[in-house]
Design an enzyme around this catalytic site. Structure first.
Site, mmCIF file in Angstrom:
data_model
loop_
_atom_site.group_PDB
_atom_site.id
_atom_site.type_symbol
_atom_site.label_atom_id
_atom_site.label_comp_id
_atom_site.label_asym_id
_atom_site.label_seq_id
_atom_site.Cartn_x
_atom_site.Cartn_y
_atom_site.Cartn_z
ATOM 1 N N LYS A 67 -47.245 -8.720 -52.038
ATOM 2 C CA LYS A 67 -47.651 -8.381 -50.672
ATOM 3 C C LYS A 67 -47.126 -6.991 -50.301
ATOM 4 O O LYS A 67 -46.101 -6.545 -50.794
ATOM 5 C CB LYS A 67 -47.113 -9.421 -49.687
ATOM 6 C CG LYS A 67 -47.652 -10.827 -49.942
ATOM 7 C CD LYS A 67 -49.135 -10.908 -49.644
ATOM 8 C CE LYS A 67 -49.691 -12.283 -49.939
ATOM 9 N NZ LYS A 67 -49.913 -12.545 -51.348
ATOM 10 N N ASP A 68 -47.841 -6.349 -49.379
ATOM 11 C CA ASP A 68 -47.499 -4.998 -48.939
ATOM 12 C C ASP A 68 -46.049 -4.907 -48.481
ATOM 13 O O ASP A 68 -45.501 -5.850 -47.907
ATOM 14 C CB ASP A 68 -48.392 -4.586 -47.771
ATOM 15 C CG ASP A 68 -49.848 -4.542 -48.155
ATOM 16 O OD1 ASP A 68 -50.389 -3.441 -48.287
ATOM 17 O OD2 ASP A 68 -50.443 -5.629 -48.325
ATOM 18 N N LYS A 69 -45.467 -3.739 -48.693
ATOM 19 C CA LYS A 69 -44.098 -3.493 -48.227
ATOM 20 C C LYS A 69 -44.086 -3.221 -46.728
ATOM 21 O O LYS A 69 -43.395 -3.906 -45.972
ATOM 22 C CB LYS A 69 -43.477 -2.315 -48.979
ATOM 23 C CG LYS A 69 -42.074 -1.974 -48.475
ATOM 24 C CD LYS A 69 -41.426 -0.864 -49.280
ATOM 25 C CE LYS A 69 -40.027 -0.572 -48.739
ATOM 26 N NZ LYS A 69 -39.318 0.463 -49.532
#
Length: 390
Positions: A67-69
């Protein structure tokens, strides 16, 4: 051109991702199922910290996707019940990761894990129904609104090209410099140099003590161990294997994803009216504006190498040959065993994707809030590049 991240990621809470789980918690099972709620922290970073603090080997922690940071995300983890696990939170204090009572996810950098129950198997990459995105687009000026709604109609009719997004290329530190290309040629010294510095020239490469002193404040523990191995005289190949296998596999994913993206881009440009949009590392993505054979395109799957799944579409076959020749891909690389892993494996990925349950939740003269669901492995940022920049 509008810069994407001035529009969609001004704050972590502007980009919310919820994993739609495939496993349901039960009272018994061989694995704990945990919910990971995080912000401004990558999945791999959260998993490494959890591994270090709870003393659980990294390879034992299962997850379904990265998942995106810079976002607020919810996803799921599994850990064998032979380990001691508890609900807990971690955040930053004095530039160090520490355990905390609570973390205000969305306002602070950090994450919390919550035990939901047990399941009978480990989560692996791709083990999810999909991801639900809730995204706020800011600076939604008049000139952007017209472009956005025009492109949204194209997406509603034809979907959008299913390119790999920038998260897939976290191991690429400079343009076209892929660690895997060095590995495939047996150049592990070059692979390590590329891993740490990309294509930058480093006059002290080989002076491992200086390298350690210079880089250690910003390194993960396993990266420090790698350099310590070089200091002890380990050959480059053995030192390279100190990297966790999931990190080593990222080099393979990055190169294969780049080749796949290039194949789809060339295919789009060969067949349809298109617009070319800037991507990372000076790369480009091409999006179709109209499709004359949607039934064909909707069913089209593009192989990674084509040595197992032969392309039936003659234009696709021609494009794959062109891309592989351009980037020097050799047949002997396919299914090659190297550095403790099998690389350049074949598989199929859908050429396009259609978002489901697309809704506009809010809209003003300054922003619009969107919600939609994408299948596993598809990237919201790829859709947004077209909607905002096309």
């Amino acid at each position: 051109m509008v810069k994407l991240y001035t529009k969609i990621k001004q704050k972590p809470e502007d980009f919310v991702v919820e994993e739609l789980p495939i496993l349901e918690p039960k009272e018994s099972g061989n694995f704990y199922l945990l919910k990971l709620h995080k912000s401004n922290t990558s999945t791999l970073e959260a998993v490494r910290i959890l591994s270090r603090f709870l003393k659980i080997p990294l390879k034992e922690i299962g997850f379904a996707g990265l998942k995106d940071k810079f976002a607020v995300t919810t996803q799921y983890l599994t850990i064998p019940d032979s380990y001691t696990v508890e609900s807990c939170c971690f955040g930053i204090k004095n530039n160090r990761w520490v355990r905390k009572e609570t973390v205000n996810v969305g306002k602070e950098t950090g994450f919390c894990v919550e035990i939901l129950g047990k399941v009978n198997r480990k989560l692996n990459l791709g083990d999810l129904k999909g991801n639900r995105f809730t995204i706020t687009v800011r600076n939604f000026e008049k000139n952007l609104r017209g472009k956005f709604y025009r492109n949204l109609e194209i997406v509603k009719s034809y979907g959008f090209p299913n390119y790999f997004g920038e998260q897939r290329f976290g191991s690429v530190k400079s343009r076209d410099d892929f660690v895997l290309r060095y590995i495939l040629k047996g150049d592990f010294d070059g692979a390590l140099r590329s891993y740490f510095f990309g294509k930058s020239t480093v006059d002290y490469w080989g002076d491992w003590k200086k390298l350690y002193k210079t880089l250690s404040p910003a390194l993960e523990e396993y990266e420090k161990d790698l350099i310590k191995g070089l200091m002890r005289g380990l050959p480059a190949e053995k030192a390279f294997r100190i990297l966790p296998k999931n990190v080593r596999l990222m080099f393979n994913f990055a190169f294969q994803s780049f080749l796949w993206n290039e194949t789809l881009r060339e295919y789009v440009e060969m067949k349809y009216p298109f617009v070319r949009i800037p991507f990372i590392n000076n790369w480009k993505l091409s999006y179709y504006l109209k499709v004359h054979d949607f039934k064909h395109l909707e069913k089209l799957e593009i192989p990674y190498t084509g040595h197992v799944y032969k392309p039936e579409d003659p234009k696709l076959k021609k494009v794959m040959k062109k891309v592989f020749k351009k980037y020097g891909v050799k047949e002997e690389w396919f299914d090659k065993e190297t550095a403790g892993m099998v690389v350049m494996t074949d598989g199929l990925r859908k050429a396009i994707v259609k978002p489901e349950d697309f809704r506009i939740l809010e809209k003003t003269k300054k922003h619009v809030k969107l919600q939609f669901t994408l299948p596993p492995g598809s990237y919201a940022t790829v859709l947004l590049r077209f909607l905002i920049k096309g």
